[in-house]
Each structure stands twice: as structure tokens, then as C-alpha cells.
Design a protein around this motif. Structure first.
Motif, PDB file in Angstrom:
ATOM      1  N   ASN A  23      29.391  58.394  32.061  1.00  0.00           N
ATOM      2  CA  ASN A  23      28.406  58.593  33.125  1.00  0.00           C
ATOM      3  C   ASN A  23      27.519  57.363  33.306  1.00  0.00           C
ATOM      4  O   ASN A  23      27.180  56.985  34.432  1.00  0.00           O
ATOM      5  CB  ASN A  23      27.533  59.813  32.808  1.00  0.00           C
ATOM      6  CG  ASN A  23      28.261  61.116  33.046  1.00  0.00           C
ATOM      7  OD1 ASN A  23      29.097  61.216  33.942  1.00  0.00           O
ATOM      8  ND2 ASN A  23      27.953  62.125  32.231  1.00  0.00           N
ATOM      9  N   TRP A  24      27.120  56.755  32.194  1.00  0.00           N
ATOM     10  CA  TRP A  24      26.250  55.575  32.247  1.00  0.00           C
ATOM     11  C   TRP A  24      26.946  54.417  32.966  1.00  0.00           C
ATOM     12  O   TRP A  24      26.359  53.768  33.842  1.00  0.00           O
ATOM     13  CB  TRP A  24      25.859  55.183  30.831  1.00  0.00           C
ATOM     14  CG  TRP A  24      24.914  54.028  30.742  1.00  0.00           C
ATOM     15  CD1 TRP A  24      25.223  52.729  30.478  1.00  0.00           C
ATOM     16  CD2 TRP A  24      23.488  54.060  30.933  1.00  0.00           C
ATOM     17  NE1 TRP A  24      24.103  51.951  30.476  1.00  0.00           N
ATOM     18  CE2 TRP A  24      23.016  52.736  30.750  1.00  0.00           C
ATOM     19  CE3 TRP A  24      22.573  55.064  31.233  1.00  0.00           C
ATOM     20  CZ2 TRP A  24      21.667  52.402  30.865  1.00  0.00           C
ATOM     21  CZ3 TRP A  24      21.234  54.741  31.339  1.00  0.00           C
ATOM     22  CH2 TRP A  24      20.789  53.414  31.161  1.00  0.00           C
ATOM     23  N   LYS A  25      28.194  54.182  32.613  1.00  0.00           N
ATOM     24  CA  LYS A  25      28.945  53.090  33.230  1.00  0.00           C
ATOM     25  C   LYS A  25      29.235  53.381  34.693  1.00  0.00           C
ATOM     26  O   LYS A  25      29.152  52.490  35.550  1.00  0.00           O
ATOM     27  CB  LYS A  25      30.250  52.856  32.468  1.00  0.00           C
ATOM     28  CG  LYS A  25      31.008  51.623  32.912  1.00  0.00           C
ATOM     29  CD  LYS A  25      32.232  51.381  32.045  1.00  0.00           C
ATOM     30  CE  LYS A  25      32.964  50.121  32.475  1.00  0.00           C
ATOM     31  NZ  LYS A  25      34.165  49.877  31.616  1.00  0.00           N
ATOM     32  N   TYR A  26      29.574  54.632  35.003  1.00  0.00           N
ATOM     33  CA  TYR A  26      29.843  55.003  36.394  1.00  0.00           C
ATOM     34  C   TYR A  26      28.602  54.805  37.252  1.00  0.00           C
ATOM     35  O   TYR A  26      28.695  54.333  38.385  1.00  0.00           O
ATOM     36  CB  TYR A  26      30.299  56.464  36.445  1.00  0.00           C
ATOM     37  CG  TYR A  26      30.482  56.998  37.845  1.00  0.00           C
ATOM     38  CD1 TYR A  26      31.604  56.666  38.598  1.00  0.00           C
ATOM     39  CD2 TYR A  26      29.527  57.844  38.420  1.00  0.00           C
ATOM     40  CE1 TYR A  26      31.771  57.149  39.889  1.00  0.00           C
ATOM     41  CE2 TYR A  26      29.688  58.329  39.706  1.00  0.00           C
ATOM     42  CZ  TYR A  26      30.807  57.980  40.436  1.00  0.00           C
ATOM     43  OH  TYR A  26      30.970  58.460  41.710  1.00  0.00           O
ATOM     44  N   LEU A  27      27.448  55.147  36.707  1.00  0.00           N
ATOM     45  CA  LEU A  27      26.202  55.002  37.453  1.00  0.00           C
ATOM     46  C   LEU A  27      25.928  53.553  37.807  1.00  0.00           C
ATOM     47  O   LEU A  27      25.667  53.219  38.965  1.00  0.00           O
ATOM     48  CB  LEU A  27      25.042  55.583  36.630  1.00  0.00           C
ATOM     49  CG  LEU A  27      23.629  55.313  37.154  1.00  0.00           C
ATOM     50  CD1 LEU A  27      23.434  55.936  38.539  1.00  0.00           C
ATOM     51  CD2 LEU A  27      22.585  55.844  36.187  1.00  0.00           C
ATOM     52  N   TRP A  28      25.990  52.664  36.809  1.00  0.00           N
ATOM     53  CA  TRP A  28      25.554  51.285  37.022  1.00  0.00           C
ATOM     54  C   TRP A  28      26.645  50.385  37.608  1.00  0.00           C
ATOM     55  O   TRP A  28      26.332  49.381  38.249  1.00  0.00           O
ATOM     56  CB  TRP A  28      25.061  50.689  35.706  1.00  0.00           C
ATOM     57  CG  TRP A  28      23.836  51.383  35.205  1.00  0.00           C
ATOM     58  CD1 TRP A  28      23.751  52.288  34.197  1.00  0.00           C
ATOM     59  CD2 TRP A  28      22.504  51.248  35.728  1.00  0.00           C
ATOM     60  NE1 TRP A  28      22.456  52.725  34.047  1.00  0.00           N
ATOM     61  CE2 TRP A  28      21.678  52.108  34.961  1.00  0.00           C
ATOM     62  CE3 TRP A  28      21.938  50.490  36.752  1.00  0.00           C
ATOM     63  CZ2 TRP A  28      20.306  52.227  35.206  1.00  0.00           C
ATOM     64  CZ3 TRP A  28      20.580  50.603  36.988  1.00  0.00           C
ATOM     65  CH2 TRP A  28      19.782  51.460  36.226  1.00  0.00           C
ATOM     66  N   LYS A  29      27.901  50.748  37.403  1.00  0.00           N
ATOM     67  CA  LYS A  29      28.984  49.910  37.916  1.00  0.00           C
ATOM     68  C   LYS A  29      29.477  50.339  39.299  1.00  0.00           C
ATOM     69  O   LYS A  29      30.036  49.519  40.036  1.00  0.00           O
ATOM     70  CB  LYS A  29      30.171  49.938  36.933  1.00  0.00           C
ATOM     71  CG  LYS A  29      29.880  49.310  35.576  1.00  0.00           C
ATOM     72  CD  LYS A  29      29.688  47.806  35.692  1.00  0.00           C
ATOM     73  CE  LYS A  29      29.529  47.174  34.311  1.00  0.00           C
ATOM     74  NZ  LYS A  29      29.365  45.697  34.400  1.00  0.00           N
ATOM     75  N   ILE A  30      29.297  51.612  39.643  1.00  0.00           N
ATOM     76  CA  ILE A  30      29.860  52.112  40.892  1.00  0.00           C
ATOM     77  C   ILE A  30      28.771  52.608  41.846  1.00  0.00           C
ATOM     78  O   ILE A  30      28.658  52.141  42.982  1.00  0.00           O
ATOM     79  CB  ILE A  30      30.884  53.236  40.621  1.00  0.00           C
ATOM     80  CG1 ILE A  30      32.038  52.688  39.769  1.00  0.00           C
ATOM     81  CG2 ILE A  30      31.396  53.819  41.928  1.00  0.00           C
ATOM     82  CD1 ILE A  30      33.059  53.722  39.381  1.00  0.00           C
ATOM     83  N   MET A  31      27.943  53.536  41.368  1.00  0.00           N
ATOM     84  CA  MET A  31      26.994  54.189  42.270  1.00  0.00           C
ATOM     85  C   MET A  31      25.849  53.273  42.690  1.00  0.00           C
ATOM     86  O   MET A  31      25.462  53.252  43.857  1.00  0.00           O
ATOM     87  CB  MET A  31      26.455  55.471  41.635  1.00  0.00           C
ATOM     88  CG  MET A  31      27.507  56.516  41.378  1.00  0.00           C
ATOM     89  SD  MET A  31      26.813  58.162  41.098  1.00  0.00           S
ATOM     90  CE  MET A  31      26.362  58.654  42.755  1.00  0.00           C
TER      91      MET A  31
END
Length: 273
Positions: free
Chosen positions: A176-184
């Protein structure tokens, strides 16, 4: 012919409205360069005879506007960083994470938007006094480290991103952390720019809280410093206009350069979800 006349009438009203909005700022800036005789002359003098800087010099010598400016910059930057971080995390939680009472909690937060900040002044003041941070820069920052309104804007933008993208990222092992900062976050750049600009304007122009939370000139920000200057520097209009111009011009320039992002971000974030 009728359509052309209607359009001309609309543009005429828009021009009149724009002129009424711009006139006070023009009068303030032109008045900052006028002499005492010019500022009180009737009929009004729209352009000063010479653009002298005596009023600005007097304002800078009478009050430590350089210190006020530095304090405003520090407070604004710290508020932007803290509020941006908490807003991103809260918006992601309310748009993507599933936990009991999520929608109810978000509805309660939206209901809190109806409570004016002035009603929380006494509670916030007692808190900073109890913590021993009264009359410090930290006291000016803490109440503005989060915002329900900005969370609402960003949450709506995050919610407009397809769930399939999130599910595919999770299947590939993305946290979730990586998805937030890398994608969203990269995808939400327009809304983030809007939130940052609106927050910067709000923090820069904040007056009531700095007036209550600070006493010494060393920690004053520009709006409260302007109020103190008007009290201590005399009631000469041209000098007050010069001091006001020092406070207002940075935000005018920021808005002129960034107005497109503010309008687009609010429209995109506020109409979806």
C-alpha cells in the motif's frame, strides 16, 4: 445579431466585475508610492508623480518586516509539508483501505467542516499553553498540520482512480505504501498542486491565530506584523499602504502564476467521487 449583443453584454459585466476586484489592489500599490499630499488629494490622483520608495523605507525601518517575512516563510513551508503528508495518508485511507466504520468516520469529518475555526480558538490556545509552546513558531504550525477540506478534495481524486489498478498492483506484490507514493501521488499532481497553493495562501494570510499565539516581535508573521505596524507606526495612509503591499504582493504573484491550477484542481477533485 441578438447572440452577439448578449455576448457583448456578458463580457461588459465581466469586465466591470474584474475592475471592481482589481481596483482596491491597484489603489493600494499606487498609494504606496504617493506622498501625503497626493494620497489625500481630491479628485484622486491615480498615478503618483514619482515612484519614490520613502514609504517602503519607513516601513522597513520602523518594523522588522524582514523578520516577519522569514517567519511567514518558515510557518508556511512547515504547514505545507505537514498538511500535505497527513492529507495524502488520510485521503488514501478513506479512498482505498477497507476498515470498519470508514464511511461513517469520513461523514463525521465532513460534518466537522461546518464548525468555524474561531470556535476552536480557545481549546487550541489552552493546549499550546499547557504544552509550553506559547509564543513560539511551533505554536503557529501545529493547528494547520491537517485539513478536512483538502482531504476531501484529494480523497475524491483518489476514488476516481479505477480499483482495477490498485488490485493489479497488489497482485504484483506492491505494498500500500509503495502504491500510494509511486502510482497515486504522481497521478494526483493537479489536485496536490491545488491543495498546496490554497494552503499556502491560507497560511500566509492567517491573522487571528498568530495574534493570539504570539506576543514578541521575533515570532510575528507578516499579517500580524502589519497590524502591529499600523498601531505603532502612525496612521499615515501612504505608509500603511506600503506595508500592506509588502504583505500582499507575494500572494498576488503566486495567485497570478497558479490560478489555472487552483481552478482545475478544485473542479477535478470536487466533482468526482
Amino acid at each position: 445579431m441578438k447572440l452577439k449583443f448578449s455576448r457583448t453584454l456578458i463580457y461588459l459585466f465581466l469586465f466591470m466585475g474584474a475592475a471592481l476586484m482589481v481596483l482596491p489592489f491597484y489603489w493600494m500599490i499606487s498609494g504606496a508610492f504617493k506622498t501625503s499630499a497626493e494620497i489625500t488629494q481630491f479628485p484622486p490622483v491615480w498615478l503618483p508623480a514619482s515612484f519614490n520608495l520613502d514609504n517602503f523605507k519607513f516601513a522597513l525601518e520602523t518594523a522588522p518586516f524582514a523578520t516577519y517575512f522569514i517567519n511567514s516563510v518558515i510557518v508556511t513551508i512547515c504547514c505545507l509539508v505537514c498538511c500535505g503528508f497527513t492529507t495524502i495518508l488520510a485521503a488514501f485511507a478513506f479512498s482505498r483501505l477497507q476498515f470498519p466504520g470508514r464511511d461513517l468516520l469520513f461523514s463525521l469529518l465532513l460534518a466537522l467542516m461546518m464548525i468555524p475555526f474561531e470556535m476552536l480558538i480557545i481549546t487550541n490556545y489552552r493546549t499550546i499553553v499547557a504544552w509550553g509552546i506559547h509564543d513560539t513558531i511551533i505554536a503557529l504550525i501545529i493547528p494547520f498540520t491537517s485539513s478536512i477540506f483538502y482531504t476531501y478534495i484529494l480523497r475524491n481524486f483518489f476514488a476516481s482512480i479505477p480499483d482495477s489498478l490498485y488490485q493489479a498492483a497488489r497482485i504484483d506484490g506492491c505494498s500500500n505504501w509503495k502504491y500510494l507514493w509511486k502510482i497515486m501521488v504522481p497521478m494526483a499532481k493537479p489536485s496536490l498542486v491545488t491543495i498546496t497553493l490554497l494552503n499556502a495562501i491560507a497560511c500566509w494570510n492567517s491573522f487571528l491565530w498568530p495574534m493570539l499565539a504570539t506576543n514578541s516581535p521575533a515570532v510575528r508573521t507578516l499579517p500580524f506584523g502589519l497590524y502591529a505596524f499600523v498601531t505603532e507606526g502612525g496612521a499615515k495612509t501612504e505608509r500603511m499602504m506600503a506595508a500592506a503591499a509588502i504583505v500582499v504582493i507575494p500572494m498576488i504573484l503566486l495567485f497570478l502564476f497558479a490560478r489555472k491550477y487552483i481552478v482545475n484542481g478544485v473542479a477535478r477533485g470536487g466533482l468526482k467521487g
